[in-house]
Write a protein that holds these residues in place. Sequence first.
Motif, PDB file in Angstrom:
ATOM      1  N   PRO A  93       0.802  -1.109   0.120  1.00  0.00           N
ATOM      2  CA  PRO A  93       0.178   0.053   0.118  1.00  0.00           C
ATOM      3  C   PRO A  93       0.648   1.349   0.026  1.00  0.00           C
ATOM      4  N   THR A  94       2.145   1.140   0.597  1.00  0.00           N
ATOM      5  CA  THR A  94       2.882   2.244   0.517  1.00  0.00           C
ATOM      6  C   THR A  94       3.718   2.594  -0.832  1.00  0.00           C
ATOM      7  N   SER A  95       3.743   1.615  -1.702  1.00  0.00           N
ATOM      8  CA  SER A  95       4.609   1.772  -3.094  1.00  0.00           C
ATOM      9  C   SER A  95       4.288   2.851  -3.854  1.00  0.00           C
ATOM     10  N   PRO A  96       5.501   3.482  -4.276  1.00  0.00           N
ATOM     11  CA  PRO A  96       5.315   4.767  -5.235  1.00  0.00           C
ATOM     12  C   PRO A  96       4.900   4.182  -6.504  1.00  0.00           C
ATOM     13  N   TYR A  97       4.679   2.949  -6.718  1.00  0.00           N
ATOM     14  CA  TYR A  97       3.953   2.615  -7.820  1.00  0.00           C
ATOM     15  C   TYR A  97       2.449   2.247  -7.871  1.00  0.00           C
ATOM     16  N   LYS A  98       1.887   2.685  -6.494  1.00  0.00           N
ATOM     17  CA  LYS A  98       0.347   2.530  -6.658  1.00  0.00           C
ATOM     18  C   LYS A  98      -0.374   3.224  -7.838  1.00  0.00           C
ATOM     19  N   GLY A  99       0.275   4.201  -8.291  1.00  0.00           N
ATOM     20  CA  GLY A  99      -0.550   4.884  -9.449  1.00  0.00           C
ATOM     21  C   GLY A  99      -0.364   4.099 -10.954  1.00  0.00           C
ATOM     22  N   LEU A 100       0.142   3.048 -11.022  1.00  0.00           N
ATOM     23  CA  LEU A 100       0.422   2.347 -12.047  1.00  0.00           C
ATOM     24  C   LEU A 100      -0.542   0.954 -11.988  1.00  0.00           C
ATOM     25  N   THR A 101      -0.870   0.963 -13.301  1.00  0.00           N
ATOM     26  CA  THR A 101      -1.772  -0.449 -13.694  1.00  0.00           C
ATOM     27  C   THR A 101      -1.221  -1.123 -14.741  1.00  0.00           C
ATOM     28  N   ALA A 102      -1.170  -2.275 -14.713  1.00  0.00           N
ATOM     29  CA  ALA A 102      -0.636  -3.080 -15.801  1.00  0.00           C
ATOM     30  C   ALA A 102      -1.271  -4.297 -16.199  1.00  0.00           C
ATOM     31  N   ARG A 103      -1.320  -4.709 -17.181  1.00  0.00           N
ATOM     32  CA  ARG A 103      -1.814  -6.043 -17.518  1.00  0.00           C
ATOM     33  C   ARG A 103      -0.888  -6.677 -18.631  1.00  0.00           C
ATOM     34  N   LEU A 104      -0.210  -7.638 -18.028  1.00  0.00           N
ATOM     35  CA  LEU A 104       0.440  -8.620 -19.109  1.00  0.00           C
ATOM     36  C   LEU A 104      -0.377  -9.681 -19.687  1.00  0.00           C
ATOM     37  N   GLU A 105      -0.505  -9.428 -21.029  1.00  0.00           N
ATOM     38  CA  GLU A 105      -1.701 -10.518 -21.503  1.00  0.00           C
ATOM     39  C   GLU A 105      -1.195 -11.516 -22.738  1.00  0.00           C
ATOM     40  N   PRO A 106      -0.394 -12.642 -22.364  1.00  0.00           N
ATOM     41  CA  PRO A 106       0.071 -13.734 -22.947  1.00  0.00           C
ATOM     42  C   PRO A 106      -1.388 -14.265 -23.830  1.00  0.00           C
ATOM     43  N   ALA A 107      -1.430 -14.463 -24.934  1.00  0.00           N
ATOM     44  CA  ALA A 107      -2.225 -15.011 -25.805  1.00  0.00           C
ATOM     45  C   ALA A 107      -2.097 -16.310 -26.318  1.00  0.00           C
ATOM     46  N   ALA A 108      -2.858 -17.186 -26.932  1.00  0.00           N
ATOM     47  CA  ALA A 108      -2.483 -18.379 -27.588  1.00  0.00           C
ATOM     48  C   ALA A 108      -1.710 -17.942 -29.096  1.00  0.00           C
ATOM     49  N   LYS A 109      -0.428 -18.658 -29.449  1.00  0.00           N
ATOM     50  CA  LYS A 109       0.616 -18.209 -30.258  1.00  0.00           C
ATOM     51  C   LYS A 109      -0.233 -17.914 -31.408  1.00  0.00           C
ATOM     52  N   ALA A 110      -1.610 -18.416 -31.616  1.00  0.00           N
ATOM     53  CA  ALA A 110      -2.150 -17.969 -33.048  1.00  0.00           C
ATOM     54  C   ALA A 110      -2.596 -16.455 -33.144  1.00  0.00           C
ATOM     55  N   ALA A 111      -2.595 -15.879 -32.003  1.00  0.00           N
ATOM     56  CA  ALA A 111      -2.886 -14.236 -31.819  1.00  0.00           C
ATOM     57  C   ALA A 111      -1.693 -13.616 -32.163  1.00  0.00           C
ATOM     58  N   GLY A 112      -0.443 -14.098 -32.141  1.00  0.00           N
ATOM     59  CA  GLY A 112       0.624 -13.633 -32.702  1.00  0.00           C
ATOM     60  C   GLY A 112       1.694 -12.771 -31.849  1.00  0.00           C
ATOM     61  N   SER A 113       1.161 -12.446 -30.587  1.00  0.00           N
ATOM     62  CA  SER A 113       2.059 -11.652 -29.664  1.00  0.00           C
ATOM     63  C   SER A 113       1.690 -11.760 -28.453  1.00  0.00           C
ATOM     64  N   VAL A 114       2.471 -11.528 -27.286  1.00  0.00           N
ATOM     65  CA  VAL A 114       2.282 -11.162 -25.927  1.00  0.00           C
ATOM     66  C   VAL A 114       2.235  -9.768 -25.631  1.00  0.00           C
ATOM     67  N   LEU A 115       0.953  -9.221 -25.174  1.00  0.00           N
ATOM     68  CA  LEU A 115       0.915  -7.617 -25.027  1.00  0.00           C
ATOM     69  C   LEU A 115       1.301  -7.397 -23.518  1.00  0.00           C
ATOM     70  N   LEU A 116       1.282  -5.931 -23.422  1.00  0.00           N
ATOM     71  CA  LEU A 116       1.514  -5.378 -22.228  1.00  0.00           C
ATOM     72  C   LEU A 116       0.738  -3.933 -22.181  1.00  0.00           C
ATOM     73  N   SER A 117       0.016  -3.855 -21.449  1.00  0.00           N
ATOM     74  CA  SER A 117      -0.816  -2.524 -21.342  1.00  0.00           C
ATOM     75  C   SER A 117      -0.422  -1.779 -19.955  1.00  0.00           C
ATOM     76  N   VAL A 118      -0.057  -0.804 -20.004  1.00  0.00           N
ATOM     77  CA  VAL A 118       0.119   0.070 -18.756  1.00  0.00           C
ATOM     78  C   VAL A 118      -0.559   1.589 -18.783  1.00  0.00           C
ATOM     79  N   GLN A 119      -1.068   1.793 -17.580  1.00  0.00           N
ATOM     80  CA  GLN A 119      -1.623   2.950 -17.406  1.00  0.00           C
ATOM     81  C   GLN A 119      -0.965   3.748 -16.100  1.00  0.00           C
ATOM     82  N   MET A 120      -0.417   4.922 -16.178  1.00  0.00           N
ATOM     83  CA  MET A 120       0.304   5.730 -14.862  1.00  0.00           C
ATOM     84  C   MET A 120      -0.481   6.894 -14.855  1.00  0.00           C
ATOM     85  N   ASP A 121      -0.364   7.330 -13.318  1.00  0.00           N
ATOM     86  CA  ASP A 121      -0.888   8.420 -12.943  1.00  0.00           C
ATOM     87  C   ASP A 121       0.033   9.616 -13.208  1.00  0.00           C
TER      88      ASP A 121
END
Length: 502
Positions: free
Chosen positions: A256-284
């Motif tokens: 709860p005291t991390s300076p990264y509380k304002g960061l949200t992230a999602r690592l999204e490994p998809a099936a290989k047929a989708a072509g890639s692994v995605l990372l989406s990030v949002q930061m205050d």
Amino acid sequence: RRAGLLTVTARDVRYSGLTSGQNQLFKSNPECIRLPRTTEQVVQAVQEAVRTGKRLSVRGGGHCYENFVDHPDVKVIIDMADMRQVDYDPQRRAIMVEGGATLGEVYHTIFRRWGVTLPGGACYTVGVGGHVSGGGYGNLSRLHGLVVDHLYAVEVVVVDPDGRARAVVATREADDPHRDLWWAHTGGGGGSFGVVTRYWFRTPGATGTDPSALLPAPPSDVFVVWLRWPWEKLTETRFTRLVRNYGTWTEQNSSPTSPYKGLTARLEPAAKAAGSVLLSVQMDTAVPNARGLLLDFLDAVNDGVGVTPEEYQELHQLPWMQATGWPGFWMSNPTDRYKYKSSYQRKGLTDEQIGGLHRVLTDSDYDHPAFVVSIAAHGGQVNAVGPTETAQPHRDTVLKLLWGTSWANPGDDTRQFDYIRRAFSTVYASTGGVPVPNAVTDGCYISYADGDLTDPRYNASGVPWHDLYWKGNYPALQRAKARYDRTNVFRHAQSIRLPHTV
């Protein structure tokens, strides 16, 4: 229409459109759909169903992942879509939201009127009724906790043991005689206790009568970025390093005291047929050194992977209001069929779990690109609340995983179910095919409901489904069930069970 209560039957042109939600796996055949506009009409609809002995269910936004609403035995659906008011209640000093409102309606209304928000999900069409009762998680949860951490009161239409339907208002006040009903709606899930007609929100400790000071303010602006690692460049070693890096970072930055509380992230490994692994990030952007922290995070995730990620969308700054529904890939198509699962991690995925995930994602026999595992950075302010303070017990986790796939053709049902079940059970093979609460994993999320958890073919852990969802909080939920729904009017495949002593 009967006494002001709108009723739709099979002869009505609206019937077909009101007998299914977002997931076309499930379609119901009720005798009627009731669309109340007031709490009194909800009481009337429930009372008539009880009096005539007809099983009922309740629809909010229609995003239920299982057939809890659209079940073959349901004869009456109470559709809350006409109860969507959002307003300030000066008597309770709280912002009132009716049970049929959607997340998008709530976000836009309370932001434009008062400059505040709730830390809920990114899919705007999700209904508040079920989202809040399950706990309510979203892109701002690391910064502001779960939605239920801001829940002050709830109005619920319940059924007494003598069959009388009535509305009860329950608050979090220590001396409220119905506080247990409020608590049950802070993560106990929908469809177990009654029909939620209204919620009231006020952050604990907030004072005064100005609604702009009673809930958290969202960021003014956020940095957003998407990166992707092409599967063609990801060996198993590189994939393992990427997922391990992400898990290690969340272990180190989810207090709860991390300076990264304002960061949200999602690592999204998809099936290989989708072509890639995605990372989406949002930061205050208001966080001190926000850009530097964000770039350090990206470097940490890609450290030693050996692949330079491609910028799917370059780092740039957006107003929070425009970015609030982003990042996310889970805007469900109401013409598709879906299957979802969930898991919490107290630690990053182990090498054994990552190896299992790599095997199923690179299965050459599975060429469906829609399967993806959304691995969200969890914790932060969520972990500032104790596991029994609300019914939602997962309060020391670092990752929250949503497993899902979609398809359109009913002929593909067996293939899609087989694959997602195999993927999930492979990753959690060492604990009976499910993420049992232990030092590494921490169970499942009721709002990502998964009927497989009740089936010993898919849950061989010996840990019952309700303990995966609620852990030690389940007995208290059962006591609330016995007090407010002793005759089990509100039930579905994973509703709270009455205790054996009742």
